[in-house]
Enzyme design. Sequence first.
Site, PDB file in Angstrom:
ATOM      1  N   ASP A 173      -7.983   1.162   2.324  1.00  0.00           N
ATOM      2  CA  ASP A 173      -7.581   2.071   3.407  1.00  0.00           C
ATOM      3  C   ASP A 173      -8.398   3.356   3.446  1.00  0.00           C
ATOM      4  OD1 ASP A 173      -5.967   2.872   5.547  1.00  0.00           O
ATOM      5  OD2 ASP A 173      -4.618   3.990   4.244  1.00  0.00           O
ATOM      6  N   HIS A 177       0.864  -1.182   0.000  1.00  0.00           N
ATOM      7  CA  HIS A 177       0.000   0.000   0.000  1.00  0.00           C
ATOM      8  C   HIS A 177       0.899   1.230   0.000  1.00  0.00           C
ATOM      9  CE1 HIS A 177      -3.674   2.212   0.811  1.00  0.00           C
ATOM     10  NE2 HIS A 177      -3.024   2.916   1.715  1.00  0.00           N
ATOM     11  N   ASP A 193       0.602   5.195  -0.087  1.00  0.00           N
ATOM     12  CA  ASP A 193      -0.232   6.389  -0.066  1.00  0.00           C
ATOM     13  C   ASP A 193       0.340   7.387  -1.068  1.00  0.00           C
ATOM     14  OD1 ASP A 193      -2.167   5.609   1.843  1.00  0.00           O
ATOM     15  OD2 ASP A 193      -0.673   5.811   3.411  1.00  0.00           O
ATOM     16  N   HIS A 196      -6.875   9.340  -0.695  1.00  0.00           N
ATOM     17  CA  HIS A 196      -7.505   9.196   0.624  1.00  0.00           C
ATOM     18  C   HIS A 196      -6.730   9.756   1.826  1.00  0.00           C
ATOM     19  CE1 HIS A 196      -5.439   5.122   0.378  1.00  0.00           C
ATOM     20  NE2 HIS A 196      -5.049   5.528   1.581  1.00  0.00           N
TER      21      HIS A 196
HETATM   22 ZN   LIG Z   1      -3.574   4.657   2.774  1.00  0.00          ZN
END
Ligand SMILES: [Zn+2]
Length: 1031
Positions: free
Chosen positions: A369, A257, A259, A574
């Site tokens: 997430d 993951h 970001d 997000h």
């Molecule tokens: Zn995230």
Amino acid sequence: MAAIKHRRTALERVEKFLSDTYFTDCNLRGRLFGDRCPPASLSYFQTPRRISYEEAVVQEFRPTQVGDSFGPTWETCWFKVELSIPLAWAGQEVHFVWESDGEGMVWRDAQPVQGLTKEGEKTSYILTRSLKESEPHSLTLYVELACNGLFGAGKGSMIAPPDPDRRVTLSKAELVVFNRDVYELLVDLEILLDMAQLLGEENQRSFQALYTANQMVNVCDVTDLSTLPAAHDLAAAIFSQRNGESQHTIHAVGHCHIDSAWLWPYEETVRKCARSWVTVVHLMEHNPELTFACSQAQQFEWVRSRYPGLYARIQDFVAKGQFIPVGGTWVEMDGNLPSGESMVRQFLQGQRFFQEQFGRICSEFWLPDTFGYSAQLPQLMRGCGIQRFLTQKLSWNLVNSFPHHTFFWEGIDGSQVLTHFPPGDSYGMHGRVEEMLKTVKNNKDKGRVNHSAFLFGFGDGGGGPTQKMLDRMKRMSDTDGLPRVQISTPDQLFSVLEKESSQLCTWVGELFLELHNGTYTTQAQIKKGNRECERILHDVEVLSSLAVAQDRAFQYPASQLQQLWRLLLLNQFHDVLPGSCIQLVVEDALQYYTEIRRAGAQLQEEAVQSLCRDLLQPEVRSTPSTLVLNTLSWERTEVISRPGPDGTETLALVTVPSMGYALVQEPFVPPQPVAVRKQEDGSITMENGVIAVCLDTMGHLTSLQLLDSGRESVPDGCYANQFALFDDVPLYWDAWDVMDYHLETRKPVTTLLKPLEITLAGGLRGSVRFSLQVGKSSTLSQEIILDAACPYLRFLTQVEWKEAHKFLKVEFPVQVRSTNATYEIQFGHLQRPTHWNTSWDWARFEVWAHKWLDLSEHGFGVALLNDCKYGASAHRNVLSLSLLRAPKSPDSTADIGHHQFTYAVMPHQGSFQEAGVIQQAYNLNFPLHMVPASCAQCSPWSAFSVSSPAVVLETVKQAEDRPEALVVRLYEAHGSTVTAWLQTSLPVKEAMLCDLLEHPLAQGHVPLEQRGLRLSFTPFLVLSVLLLWSR
Ligand SMILES: [Zn+2]
């Protein structure tokens, strides 16, 4: 001899044998590495910029050494490392070991080859698995070291704002001999120890694992590595004892993951992708079974444009089915705040990218997430070729435990998607026994499905899978007592879940995250930028489409619009749109909005100039006038303010047809002028023939009446437009969370700075002004505006915000009784309770809405509209709009400064649908456009109109890659089954329904009839229609 029956000493004996703290002089761990050798030379240079390899290697490098530190934060150091492998290491496995607290990337022969981060358990670059005499023993590597960690550079706590002066230390840079047999045995023993400890004393398998491990320690002589294979055989024997048929199967999929921006800026994410993915590719070369699910088209695009060599290797592994694009969206966006059209574009941009680059679209939506999931998503997913959904975030719920891990999720229109939450409640597993057991134990759909997902790899800041994770899971593929573990793919998992789905439950409506409700409000400028830019791109698309229809020569700005959409979509990531990012990211995001505003204004100007050329060009004896354009799909009659000849503003009342334009017709006579009167007590009344209001000197609304019926909206003795300040100190996630207990700290704002005064005395517009002190040092001033013929009262608000850990809201107690309030969401609305009966009800003490919320009883209601806010609540009979927060982490400057926003209150007879609340909220958000014109007469012109008020024509755009076609998107907004006629004056020869990716539907042909196109809707149905030009 037999092992003594003492569980604890046996367990701890094995532990010590593996310890990296105790007895490393005589235990197995101490033998992992053999001989060591420092680099022949080590030099570096430092730069504040993120530069290319080519630019870096020609710089002047200066000597440095292990133990030196580098910084400050966000700088980059490039190290030149010259290595000379001792000849005596022939036949050995040789690693280059690099340890520092920054994120590193190894470059060899001008290509990135391996990411190195201590936090991601990656500190070794394998130079050779068995050194041959013929191999070159001398080589040069470069290490690109970012002066930030996997989680940015927070001071003390992870979510603290970055420490600008942090330095990273180089603690190791050397060649080592790696003892592979020792490593394999360490992995064996760790798993056996975990089984012994975690399976528990009631399980005989625990003892079998313990005694095997104990015996392995007996067999090993760490001074004689030739004794190790015998111990390894003991482990292999127990791992190969198989499960029965009924055992649960875990589908392990590599994941990382990343970001797209969070505690680091977008530009660092580009490098995070490269570091993480080159490591994955390297692992795949040695582990052909490894699969890796990778989302976010934007990140692929970054790597494609900046790391073409790496991207080519990734494309190979995509073709092999190992590197698996998932998600179908441009970024993993926020699941609540983007508009319906934005969410469509996330998929449209994403799926088109995946199709173009890899020859296939994604078949699962991937959003592990994000802070809640709109009830409109199932329909949008299905419209974009996706019927499967994976997340896990609801495991973060603070109050209620979500009852399913595998289920059908049904949206507001009835669309369903098969949904899976990995039962281990994480997307960053490490392949440990404990996680496997949790996955099985936690699964809330035992007995219904026997398969679940397990996403392994370091995440959030990148990192991804490691060799060790894979080696652990190889041993657990089918070992009695542990779930079966197979390296799998999302498609394999969902395919088997589809087969097992007959017993699955259905969850209807939104997936509300009972945490992070502050993210509807934090970083108000980002929220405002999002709403405004969604509007700008909407208007540019509408006006450009109409311009194409009017003038063949007009070039629809398809590529500019794609670029602007991609900026907007990126900012919907997000941790950006929710406001949970650092200041550097906020600055980037606001810069992107500025770019969209600037370019959008220019594109709009070009479209209008082309669309209305004949009306705008000055001619002889022309009369100056004002042309007004309406980009919404209904006729509007509104008061506009236009610049007069001497620079002053003059008001006019204008009626503009749907998606069209008209000239201001003078003289205009308002149906009823606005009357404004000051009362003896200083209060002021305003009325416009539709509503009548009374405001006290503090700007409170003490009365709000519908004139037709005389119905009062404000309960006796209550104040509406009441500001209230709350203490806002969450438990940990500062920018993210507002806790339930903040409601207990409510303080009404009562300090008046300037009492209410009249600013516009009536006629077409009446307005009043006042200002308040808020908290210790913030100020708020408001202009309250009532226009002729307008059904709502508008509050234009300015705030100088200087608070810390405070939450500002505005409250409207209303004389309405209802157990449910209604909130606008993407392409529709939903209801949430106004009471706190159950924990599921009170966990939604702070919720989100788009342009409006409404509280109605039979025959009457009150709606609150807004132009850039998302946080809201309706408890009992009080509607609240959340205005500003003041968190300090991870951005200590969050929301401090000047804010401007508008909200409005609209009492109405009948339901909100009948009263046109939906249309009025659009009107507030999509102001009419005014252009100076040079002719006094022209007939009003409309491009599109829709026969039913239940249907909103939201989007008009050129079809992707098809200049000969338009796409129009409509949705049913009332929650009703209805047939509507779409009329157009444009030269259209053919119409067909299409999906959200703009592919025509089978049997989608729609005949062009006298009244237009006949379209049938069920509640909240979104329909897209391709219109082909008739030329
Ligand atoms: Zn995230």
